[in-house]
Write a protein that holds these residues in place. Sequence first.
Motif, PDB file in Angstrom:
ATOM      1  N   LYS A   1     -87.113-107.488 -51.826  1.00 55.01           N
ATOM      2  CA  LYS A   1     -87.859-107.080 -53.026  1.00 55.01           C
ATOM      3  C   LYS A   1     -89.270-106.617 -52.685  1.00 55.01           C
ATOM      4  N   GLN A   2     -89.869-107.246 -51.694  1.00 54.92           N
ATOM      5  CA  GLN A   2     -91.266-106.970 -51.353  1.00 54.92           C
ATOM      6  C   GLN A   2     -91.427-105.886 -50.285  1.00 54.92           C
ATOM      7  N   SER A   3     -90.342-105.301 -49.842  1.00 58.65           N
ATOM      8  CA  SER A   3     -90.379-104.358 -48.722  1.00 58.65           C
ATOM      9  C   SER A   3     -90.753-102.946 -49.174  1.00 58.65           C
ATOM     10  N   ASP A   4     -91.868-102.457 -48.704  1.00 65.06           N
ATOM     11  CA  ASP A   4     -92.250-101.069 -48.980  1.00 65.06           C
ATOM     12  C   ASP A   4     -91.267-100.101 -48.327  1.00 65.06           C
ATOM     13  N   ALA A   5     -90.786-100.447 -47.129  1.00 66.42           N
ATOM     14  CA  ALA A   5     -89.826 -99.580 -46.435  1.00 66.42           C
ATOM     15  C   ALA A   5     -88.536 -99.464 -47.227  1.00 66.42           C
ATOM     16  N   ALA A   6     -88.079-100.552 -47.826  1.00 66.10           N
ATOM     17  CA  ALA A   6     -86.856-100.520 -48.630  1.00 66.10           C
ATOM     18  C   ALA A   6     -87.011 -99.592 -49.819  1.00 66.10           C
ATOM     19  N   ARG A   7     -88.141 -99.677 -50.494  1.00 65.77           N
ATOM     20  CA  ARG A   7     -88.361 -98.808 -51.656  1.00 65.77           C
ATOM     21  C   ARG A   7     -88.431 -97.345 -51.240  1.00 65.77           C
ATOM     22  N   GLU A   8     -89.039 -97.076 -50.085  1.00 66.86           N
ATOM     23  CA  GLU A   8     -89.128 -95.691 -49.628  1.00 66.86           C
ATOM     24  C   GLU A   8     -87.761 -95.144 -49.248  1.00 66.86           C
ATOM     25  N   LEU A   9     -86.955 -95.947 -48.580  1.00 67.61           N
ATOM     26  CA  LEU A   9     -85.661 -95.478 -48.088  1.00 67.61           C
ATOM     27  C   LEU A   9     -84.584 -95.454 -49.153  1.00 67.61           C
ATOM     28  N   PHE A  10     -84.555 -96.467 -50.009  1.00 68.65           N
ATOM     29  CA  PHE A  10     -83.430 -96.632 -50.935  1.00 68.65           C
ATOM     30  C   PHE A  10     -83.801 -96.393 -52.387  1.00 68.65           C
ATOM     31  N   GLY A  11     -85.090 -96.326 -52.694  1.00 72.20           N
ATOM     32  CA  GLY A  11     -85.527 -96.106 -54.059  1.00 72.20           C
ATOM     33  C   GLY A  11     -85.858 -97.402 -54.772  1.00 72.20           C
ATOM     34  N   SER A  12     -86.915 -97.392 -55.561  1.00 68.75           N
ATOM     35  CA  SER A  12     -87.367 -98.601 -56.259  1.00 68.75           C
ATOM     36  C   SER A  12     -86.335 -99.118 -57.237  1.00 68.75           C
ATOM     37  N   ASP A  13     -85.623 -98.207 -57.926  1.00 74.05           N
ATOM     38  CA  ASP A  13     -84.617 -98.645 -58.898  1.00 74.05           C
ATOM     39  C   ASP A  13     -83.494 -99.401 -58.204  1.00 74.05           C
ATOM     40  N   PHE A  14     -83.051 -98.887 -57.054  1.00 74.10           N
ATOM     41  CA  PHE A  14     -81.980 -99.585 -56.344  1.00 74.10           C
ATOM     42  C   PHE A  14     -82.455-100.939 -55.837  1.00 74.10           C
ATOM     43  N   VAL A  15     -83.644-100.993 -55.259  1.00 76.07           N
ATOM     44  CA  VAL A  15     -84.158-102.259 -54.722  1.00 76.07           C
ATOM     45  C   VAL A  15     -84.225-103.313 -55.819  1.00 76.07           C
ATOM     46  N   ALA A  16     -84.748-102.944 -56.986  1.00 74.11           N
ATOM     47  CA  ALA A  16     -84.861-103.903 -58.087  1.00 74.11           C
ATOM     48  C   ALA A  16     -83.491-104.361 -58.563  1.00 74.11           C
ATOM     49  N   HIS A  17     -82.549-103.424 -58.680  1.00 74.16           N
ATOM     50  CA  HIS A  17     -81.226-103.770 -59.198  1.00 74.16           C
ATOM     51  C   HIS A  17     -80.441-104.615 -58.204  1.00 74.16           C
TER      52      HIS A  17
ATOM     53  N   ALA B   1     -77.467 -93.245 -63.031  1.00 70.81           N
ATOM     54  CA  ALA B   1     -76.739 -94.294 -62.306  1.00 70.81           C
ATOM     55  C   ALA B   1     -76.631 -93.999 -60.814  1.00 70.81           C
ATOM     56  N   GLN B   2     -76.853 -92.750 -60.436  1.00 68.64           N
ATOM     57  CA  GLN B   2     -76.777 -92.378 -59.032  1.00 68.64           C
ATOM     58  C   GLN B   2     -77.783 -93.163 -58.186  1.00 68.64           C
ATOM     59  N   ALA B   3     -78.894 -93.553 -58.777  1.00 68.66           N
ATOM     60  CA  ALA B   3     -79.908 -94.308 -58.051  1.00 68.66           C
ATOM     61  C   ALA B   3     -79.383 -95.654 -57.580  1.00 68.66           C
ATOM     62  N   LEU B   4     -78.367 -96.187 -58.263  1.00 68.71           N
ATOM     63  CA  LEU B   4     -77.826 -97.501 -57.938  1.00 68.71           C
ATOM     64  C   LEU B   4     -76.502 -97.422 -57.188  1.00 68.71           C
ATOM     65  N   CYS B   5     -75.913 -96.251 -57.109  1.00 66.73           N
ATOM     66  CA  CYS B   5     -74.575 -96.077 -56.526  1.00 66.73           C
ATOM     67  C   CYS B   5     -74.627 -96.266 -55.011  1.00 66.73           C
ATOM     68  N   PRO B   6     -73.881 -97.225 -54.445  1.00 63.61           N
ATOM     69  CA  PRO B   6     -73.943 -97.473 -52.994  1.00 63.61           C
ATOM     70  C   PRO B   6     -73.614 -96.252 -52.149  1.00 63.61           C
ATOM     71  N   ARG B   7     -72.625 -95.482 -52.564  1.00 65.96           N
ATOM     72  CA  ARG B   7     -72.266 -94.295 -51.780  1.00 65.96           C
ATOM     73  C   ARG B   7     -73.400 -93.273 -51.802  1.00 65.96           C
ATOM     74  N   ALA B   8     -74.050 -93.142 -52.931  1.00 61.99           N
ATOM     75  CA  ALA B   8     -75.169 -92.205 -53.034  1.00 61.99           C
ATOM     76  C   ALA B   8     -76.377 -92.703 -52.240  1.00 61.99           C
ATOM     77  N   VAL B   9     -76.565 -94.024 -52.181  1.00 66.99           N
ATOM     78  CA  VAL B   9     -77.659 -94.580 -51.376  1.00 66.99           C
ATOM     79  C   VAL B   9     -77.478 -94.178 -49.915  1.00 66.99           C
TER      80      VAL B   9
END
Length: 457
Positions: A413-429, A114-122
């Motif tokens: 959703k389509q941002s490669d930078a977002a996935r790199e910075l925040f993680g694919s699981d967070f971006v999708a969720h 769940a840490q992948a989705l936690c805003p504070r952990a992001v």
Amino acid sequence: MVKAREVTSAREARAIVEERGLSHVKVGLFDIDGVMRGKYMSRAKFLSSLEKGFSFCDVVLGWDVKDQLYDNSRYTGWHTGYPDAPVRIVPQSCRDIPFEDDMLLFIAEFAGRAQALCPRAVLRRVVERCRTLGFDPYAALEYEFFLFDESPESVRKKGFRHLKPFTPDVFGYSMLRNSVHGELYREILDLGEGMDFPLEGLHTETGPGVLEAAIAVDDAEAAGDKAALFKTFIKVLAQRMGLMATFMSRWSGEYPGQSGHIHLSLRNRDSGDSAFFDADQPDGISRTMRQFIAGQQRLMPQFLALIAPTVNSYRRLVPGFWAPTGANWGVENRTTALRAIPGGDQSQRIEYRLGAADANPYLALAAALGSGLYGITQQWSPSEPISGNAYALKLDQGQTLPGTLWESTQQFKQSDAARELFGSDFVAHFAAGREWEEREYRRHVSDWELERYFEII
């Protein structure tokens, strides 16, 4: 005797709870929308959780601000049975709650998967990236919020219409208002000091019952905690005093929206001096600062969903109401999305003026910081700074911002930078949650539609 804000370890957290003889401790964490969820925990349970963590139903990562369940989340939902997720207590977050005797508050955050989705952990992961690049990030957030002479019961009885603002008319920087209502201002200032989100400034803004508060600067991770707690406990304080506070992006078509501006600076870890200041460059703007601005500017459309996360957010982003409408920048220019502020080694910084009051502080700060860092690693260059009224200028290619929550979510959703910075699981969720929010909006018929179409069409 251990003081709340001197706690730095689980051992000291245990000591302060035992010294005060507390039977219970308050523990809270922040969900995707920045809403604090929590409970009172018995002393025995709390002390055990300091070492081993505890479990919290993961439904708080799978519902919206009205506790309605997402129907499109892969992480949690009816298909998973809403199990518990591991949570850890953050000892150094210990704070007194001034109006609950000796009660203590601790922030917690999700761990494990769940840490992948936690805003504070992001936010923490973005801060760690910053330090890996050789910088220490500092931030300060400032918020506008409206106060009403209403209660949770009265606003619902009125259908959220014809509400009575705390003070009438428009009166920015009013010495009259803050003197007549000095007791309220004193309560707000004391709350900030008591809960460690001290305010550098507090004043009326232009609008009935609207205030602006500037939280003091701190390292970026702590700044996120301060902002999230400020938003939570200003609402608590207001209701305890028979008032209501809203951080809605724009509650009325007659008045400007409510901002949540973010001030950011970097300092070099090896020398401690400003990474943004270069005395030999125009306005003292260093190469690093220019690259940071470029990253923020170029990724602003892609990250807008983090900054403007509600349907209502886009009511604020219109010309003529002091909110940015394009991904541009200028030096000491309050009509641009990014305002470079010259200030020498101690205060050279960037104000991310696109930020709004309704955003999750952790995620807004992660977006503003992460995009700047991305610009540094990519060695991008910004556009030319804008002088004068940015609203009157035609936007260059790439500077147009999405106009709706749905559009901004698709770009995110389509941002490669977002996935790199925040993680694919967070971006999708996060994207799933924003799509749910927009679909919920489209299911409802507004008063505007009824008035406009019912008889005539």
